[in-house]
Design an enzyme around this catalytic site. Structure first.
Site, PDB file in Angstrom:
ATOM      1  N   HIS A  82     -13.521   6.470  -2.487  1.00 14.10           N
ATOM      2  CA  HIS A  82     -12.282   7.014  -1.923  1.00 14.10           C
ATOM      3  C   HIS A  82     -11.283   7.227  -3.038  1.00 14.10           C
ATOM      4  CE1 HIS A  82      -9.081   7.760   0.972  1.00 14.10           C
ATOM      5  NE2 HIS A  82      -8.312   7.079   0.147  1.00 14.10           N
ATOM      6  N   ASP A 161      -4.950   4.176  13.197  1.00 13.00           N
ATOM      7  CA  ASP A 161      -4.453   4.776  11.953  1.00 13.00           C
ATOM      8  C   ASP A 161      -3.912   6.170  12.183  1.00 13.00           C
ATOM      9  OD1 ASP A 161      -4.159   4.890   9.003  1.00 13.00           O
ATOM     10  OD2 ASP A 161      -5.541   6.559   9.282  1.00 13.00           O
ATOM     11  N   ARG A 168       4.434   7.529  10.845  1.00 13.75           N
ATOM     12  CA  ARG A 168       4.982   7.248   9.510  1.00 13.75           C
ATOM     13  C   ARG A 168       5.461   8.526   8.845  1.00 13.75           C
ATOM     14  NH1 ARG A 168       0.218   4.670   6.605  1.00 13.75           N
ATOM     15  NH2 ARG A 168       1.612   4.739   4.801  1.00 13.75           N
ATOM     16  N   SER A 183      -4.161   1.577   5.973  1.00  9.41           N
ATOM     17  CA  SER A 183      -4.617   2.877   6.455  1.00  9.41           C
ATOM     18  C   SER A 183      -5.930   3.273   5.776  1.00  9.41           C
ATOM     19  CB  SER A 183      -3.525   3.921   6.166  1.00  9.41           C
ATOM     20  OG  SER A 183      -3.992   5.216   6.443  1.00  9.41           O
ATOM     21  N   LYS A 187     -10.178   2.558   7.613  1.00  7.37           N
ATOM     22  CA  LYS A 187     -11.145   3.634   7.834  1.00  7.37           C
ATOM     23  C   LYS A 187     -12.426   3.384   7.050  1.00  7.37           C
ATOM     24  CE  LYS A 187      -7.878   6.550   6.833  1.00  7.37           C
ATOM     25  NZ  LYS A 187      -6.977   7.702   6.621  1.00  7.37           N
TER      26      LYS A 187
END
Lengths: 443, 443
Positions: A82, A161, A168, A183, A187
């Site tokens: 990620h 999320d 947000r 967040s 995931k």
């Protein structure tokens, strides 16, 4: 339990219990907690912070707002990567096939571009026919068949999320290491992976502008991952200029194919090999990082990575011939060159401004509902710190030399992109000090 | 202008401009600003604070969310009083008729009780027939006729405050000096008064528990009032024990009548005379505070204050005979004595707990929609620091001596009130150090 008491506790600097965090996340997920209470708590979290334990609790509650995918029936150590987001940050399309070719199953769930950064799903969809909306069953079949699936987040994955992020975004509560960490990691943990390599970007084109903030974020992410049973490590890499030379979806696909064919820009190769190597070690497909790097470079040299990319594309419904024939990818009809305003060294090519110029051309989205044009984008002709080949001046430019090539379709969009692209360039008499690409690691 | 940019600015510690504050208040008032954005900004204000100028801007924007009443056609210098709220805090019913009797017109807009503190409107409505819902026209007529009107806030007065307060109540954003200041002062400035005396309570039964916080609030309120053309001064008074001996609506009306008749508890007289005297000086009905105190005590001794109270009641539709015959006021059918748990000095009679016990009996409301029982309440038999008369031990009590007399209607409510009432009492071997009632002033 009353929501207002949880808000008051956090407002006054207290530490929320697991029950309190779960009450909040469950209320957000099922809609019983009003948005105005959720946003007050989010702002209190932004300004008061959360301990590492609290952040882990929040992540855990968000994972449990949906399903944690079970990939036990897929053999091997499943590893994902990620990135916190950058401009020209296209390593996923390189490292996923490379890692799979080296024996590491990669169940990759990615996002779309938002703001000045791009998204893996938009890049994949530049390939005609490519489907990112596989079901979990289809994803498992792809993993079993080609060792890799590259898909979007399914509705079962951390639904809290999605709701929290939307809130947000409109309440000024995005910039918070605990909230960002929960967040991202909720995931990733829900994906069912065993290992995770994080690419935490730092610099003007990154979400975290300073190395200290990037390191804090990396430490938070790694700590949550390891606490949840996902072996996690992070690389901190520079994002002051775009990574590689291509910005924009089809342009980036081509650049990835070039890297898989043994070419491509050196900075993109360096980051991609670094991240893939770490995936191989986590995935027990290499003895150590040195062994892993050899294997990854070998998979590039042998064409095994390219071949795996072709298989992934074919398995997910895309046109596999794009690998050999780039004319099968969408291309923008027009070009515009942005040139150096003076003679000197290219001191800066601001990643965020290049990213915003690319979004202005239509390559990304300012709002979730915007439609992306896969063809448009920007090619970086000269990069800061470019050493130059023999006989090539590198990053020393003459006034009027082309720096950026804008690939556009719509004149009005070009007009919006040009001021951003022009402002991204700074020329200086002094050669800028070289800055390393890989600036740190956390594990 | 985007709401999220205003939120971000305040989140990061910035100072909001008049335009930004107006955008926020106007959006809250007309409903175009979503509650989730309003609450995020409120939390950012709670945690980041506001400068004195910002608070004045917020107050001004809230005043302009409705009408600023024009009382120019009423002769004289119009003066009101506002208390930040306490338990047994009934001075309005004493000082309004006294000030009016001394020649100061008092256009008083008050609120209802919420939480452990009482409200003037609830006390007035304990008088059969008394109407607090006068229109502005009726209010002006009352001022012209009897020199005083005691009414609720009309819909034209600072409508933004009503919406903001409802949101603050459920989002943990009540405790903020700038927000409290703007809420109080916007309503008072919009009333059309020329002068204002504030009674800022401090101690366990007050909103502000410490003298330092109370002083900061007093300074903020006085600064806003004077900047808006309302001559404003504040007294800081202790609220550790209930003021006077009566807590509960009809019981408090009786105690006020006793003070106006020249009797009543000394602490209640002291605070009432202090506040009324300041109103007289602000209202130019006395040369100085010494002169004012003599005039106020004179209006008590002569019965002029009591007579004015009777006129106010009659003018606003209430039964004027309650002044002479307390049996015309509602009374609770049952009594219960809470006694001293040990022998020693009564060291503490916690105002907040007594207030909460009274609310539990039905004298107040936990939620805005609760119905108040005017008859129930608590009579304080022994108070801490009570010096005692000759032959009377004062605050030295024997185990089993009655401390509180609970006036109740419903057994289940008594059961809820008793633990609170019992916990409010602390007996000690050492006589508690005397604490002054009036602890400071700000002007």
């Amino acid at each position: 339990m009353r929501a207002v008491d949880i808000i008051l506790k956090k407002r006054d600097g207290g530490t929320l219990t697991l029950d309190e965090v779960r009450f909040f996340v469950a209320g957000v997920t099922d809609g019983t907690l009003p948005d105005y209470q959720a946003s007050a708590l989010l702002m209190a979290i932004v300004l008061r912070g959360m301990t590492a334990e609290e952040t882990a609790r929040l992540t855990d509650a968000m994972v449990h707002s949906g399903e944690r995918v079970d990939l036990a029936d897929i053999p091997g150590v499943k590893v994902d990567k990620h990135s916190t987001g950058g401009v020209g940050d296209k390593t996923s399309l390189i490292l996923a096939p490379l890692a799979a070719a080296c024996g590491v199953p990669v169940p990759m769930m990615s996002g779309r571009g938002l703001g000045h950064t791009g998204g893996t799903l938009d890049k994949l969809e530049a390939i005609p026919g490519f489907r990112v909306d596989l079901s979990l069953t289809e994803m498992k079949a792809a993993l079993a068949r080609v060792g890799c699936a590259m898909i979007g987040q399914t509705a079962q994955i951390a639904p809290a999320d999605k709701k929290l992020y939307a809130l947000r975004d409109v309440t000024g509560t995005v910039e918070s290491i605990p909230l960002i960490s929960a967040s991202i990691m909720s995931k990733k943990i829900a994906e069912g992976i065993d290992g995770l390599v994080l690419d935490v970007k730092t610099g003007s084109g990154a979400f975290m502008k300073t190395e200290a903030d990037s390191r804090r974020l990396a430490e938070s992410l790694v700590s949550i991952g390891n606490a949840s049973g996902v072996r996690t490590e992070a690389v901190i890499s520079a994002m002051d200029s775009p990574l590689g030379r291509a910005v924009g979806n089809a342009l980036e696909v081509i650049e990835c194919l070039e890297v898989l064919k043994g070419g491509g820009p050196s900075d993109l190769i360096e980051v991609s090999v670094e991240l893939t190597s770490r995936m191989l070690v986590l995935g027990r497909a290499a003895a150590d990082r040195v062994d892993a790097q050899q294997r990854v470079r070998g998979a590039i040299a042998s064409g095994a990575g390219l071949e795996r990319f072709r298989q992934i594309v074919q398995h997910q419904g895309g046109d596999p011939h794009v690998v050999d024939d780039y004319r099968r990818l969408p291309a923008a009809p027009e070009r515009y060159l942005v040139t150096a305003p003076a003679t000197g060294y290219l001191a800066r090519l601001d990643a965020e401004l290049v990213g915003r110029a690319s979004v202005a051309l239509g390559a990304g989205r300012d709002r979730v509902e915007d439609v992306v044009d896969p063809a448009v984008g920007i090619v970086v002709i000269v990069k800061p710190g470019d050493p130059g080949d023999p006989g090539d001046p590198g990053d020393y430019v003459q006034a009027g030399d082309p720096i950026l090539e804008l690939h556009y379709r719509d004149r009005a969009r070009l007009d919006r992109a040009l001021p951003l692209a022009t402002r991204s360039i700074a020329v200086s008499d002094a050669r800028p000090a070289p800055r390393p690409l890989l600036v740190g690691e956390v594990h």
